[in-house]
Structures are given as structure tokens and as C-alpha cells.
Design an enzyme around this catalytic site. Structure first.
Site, PDB file in Angstrom:
ATOM      1  CG  ASN A 169      -2.241  -0.656   0.949  1.00 62.69           C
ATOM      2  OD1 ASN A 169      -3.074  -0.364  -0.138  1.00 62.69           O
ATOM      3  ND2 ASN A 169      -2.510  -2.011   1.472  1.00 62.69           N
ATOM      4  CG  HIS A 170      -0.863   4.878   1.325  1.00 63.13           C
ATOM      5  ND1 HIS A 170      -0.227   5.543   2.277  1.00 63.13           N
ATOM      6  CD2 HIS A 170      -2.136   4.266   2.010  1.00 63.13           C
ATOM      7  CE1 HIS A 170      -0.990   5.534   3.499  1.00 63.13           C
ATOM      8  NE2 HIS A 170      -1.990   4.806   3.146  1.00 63.13           N
ATOM      9  CG  ASP A 171       2.984   7.327   1.672  1.00 64.31           C
ATOM     10  OD1 ASP A 171       3.854   7.692   0.915  1.00 64.31           O
ATOM     11  OD2 ASP A 171       1.867   7.569   2.062  1.00 64.31           O
ATOM     12  CG  ASP A 172       3.624  -0.223   2.382  1.00 65.71           C
ATOM     13  OD1 ASP A 172       3.354   0.450   3.269  1.00 65.71           O
ATOM     14  OD2 ASP A 172       2.769  -1.238   1.756  1.00 65.71           O
ATOM     15  N   GLY A 202       2.475   2.926   5.040  1.00 63.01           N
ATOM     16  CA  GLY A 202       3.703   3.369   5.645  1.00 63.01           C
ATOM     17  C   GLY A 202       4.274   2.094   6.210  1.00 63.01           C
TER      18      GLY A 202
END
Length: 209
Positions: free
Chosen positions: A132-135, A152
């Protein structure tokens, strides 16, 4: 189309050849020449694999000076320029335009890579996984089928995340740790450990690092 050689001769290498075929049907990208056998791996009995020839070993790096090489999971070091290491993304996977994908990554079908996600070199992602986002996944991280990372998450280098495990948002997994299949990780994980269960707990330290 640029010439491509898959560096490996196992089951994943066979599947990667089929992903290349499917990608080429959507957008002609690679001319797959065959397979190279990694250093230290036994020579396979067959002269061909999934319709493509076994070409040889590391001497191919020089013989096919213009070809790119695509590493299979577990195939060891590639002693060539980073620019010659290919990346393969199955056409049925979604990768955000703001994601950053490193050299030698392989993303199997039906995966999701969200906004601003970052994958280092030689990250191997099996089918149905969600990043997912910002991983952030550092070099040589492996996700088995159906892994779910919330936003994250930071996975340090050389980690292995087992089938269908889940990781809570903003969690950090230390270098070289192994997350068991089906585990649910709710808190930071130290380096070099094996985690199992729901919620995940430390089973032992890894002895193979």
C-alpha cells in the site's frame, strides 16, 4: 524488443517465462532467449524449460553482452551492471505511477503497489499481494502469495514474508526477519527473527543469516 535471459531454472523461473509471454501479448517488450543456470546450482537434466532453452551459466553475461538478465528468487548474486538487470511486472498488476520500482524486481499477477511505494532491488512479489501507499521495501525482500502491507510499512533488506500474512500500518520489520504464513504483525519486528501467529510473536532467532 530487447533480448532477455532469465537467471534461474526453478519453478519460479518457469512462471516468469509465462509472465514475459503474457506481457509481450499486451505490449511487445522482451525477446526471451532462455535460461541461465546460477553459480553453484546443479545443471538441470532437461535441455529446455517451459519451451525455452537452457543456455549455460554465468559465461552468458559476456556472450550476450547486449541482453538483460532477470533474476529468479533465490538465484544469488548477479555480477553484472545494474543497468542490465531487468524488472518484470505482470500486466494484470496495478502499480501507481508514483511508485518507485528497483532493478531486478518481479511482480506476479494481481498485485497492488500503491502511491509513493518504494521497492528496492530484487524484490520478489508473488500473486495477490498488496503493497500500500508509502510502503518501503528494501533490497531482496520476498513477499509470498497474498501478503497485505498497510500504508507506511517499512520492510528492511533480506526479509521473507510468508503467505497471507498481514502487517499493520507504520510498522517496521527488521533486516532478515521472517514472518510466518498467516501471521498478523501489529508492532515493530527486530532484525533476524522468526515471527508467527495472530498477533505475531517472536518464535526464535533466525540461524540461517
Amino acid at each position: 524488443m530487447r533480448e532477455l535471459i532469465i537467471y534461474g531454472a526453478g519453478a519460479h523461473a518457469q512462471e516468469m517465462a509465462e509472465i514475459v509471454d503474457r506481457l509481450n501479448r499486451v505490449e511487445p517488450t522482451w525477446r526471451l532467449l532462455g535460461f541461465a543456470i546460477p553459480e553453484g546450482h546443479p545443471d538441470p537434466a532437461a535441455s529446455a524449460l517451459n519451451g525455452y532453452p537452457m543456455l549455460g551459466g554465468s559465461e552468458l553475461f559476456g556472450r550476450y553482452a547486449d541482453a538483460a538478465f532477470l533474476p529468479e528468487f533465490g538465484s544469488g548474486r548477479l555480477e553484472i551492471e545494474r543497468e542490465r538487470i531487468a524488472t518484470l511486472i505482470a500486466p494484470t498488476s496495478f502499480v501507481s505511477r508514483t511508485a518507485n520500482i528497483g532493478a531486478g524486481c518481479v511482480i506476479y499477477p494481481n498485485c497492488f503497489v500503491g502511491a509513493n511505494a518504494s521497492l528496492g532491488d530484487r524484490v520478489f512479489v508473488l500473486s495477490g499481494s498488496a503493497i500500500n501507499h508509502d510502503d518501503c521495501l528494501e533490497d531482496r525482500v520476498t513477499l509470498a502469495s497474498g501478503v497485505t502491507l498497510a500504508g507506511g510499512v517499512h520492510v528492511e533488506a533480506e526479509c521473507y514474508l510468508g503467505q497471507a500474512c498481514s502487517v499493520r500500518q507504520d510498522v517496521r520489520i527488521g533486516r532478515g526477519s521472517l514472518i510466518g504464513m498467516g501471521s498478523v504483525v501489529l508492532a515493530d519486528v527486530p532484525p533476524g527473527v522468526v515471527m508467527v501467529g495472530n498477533p505475531a510473536r517472536q518464535l526464535r532467532r533466525r540461524e540461517d543469516l
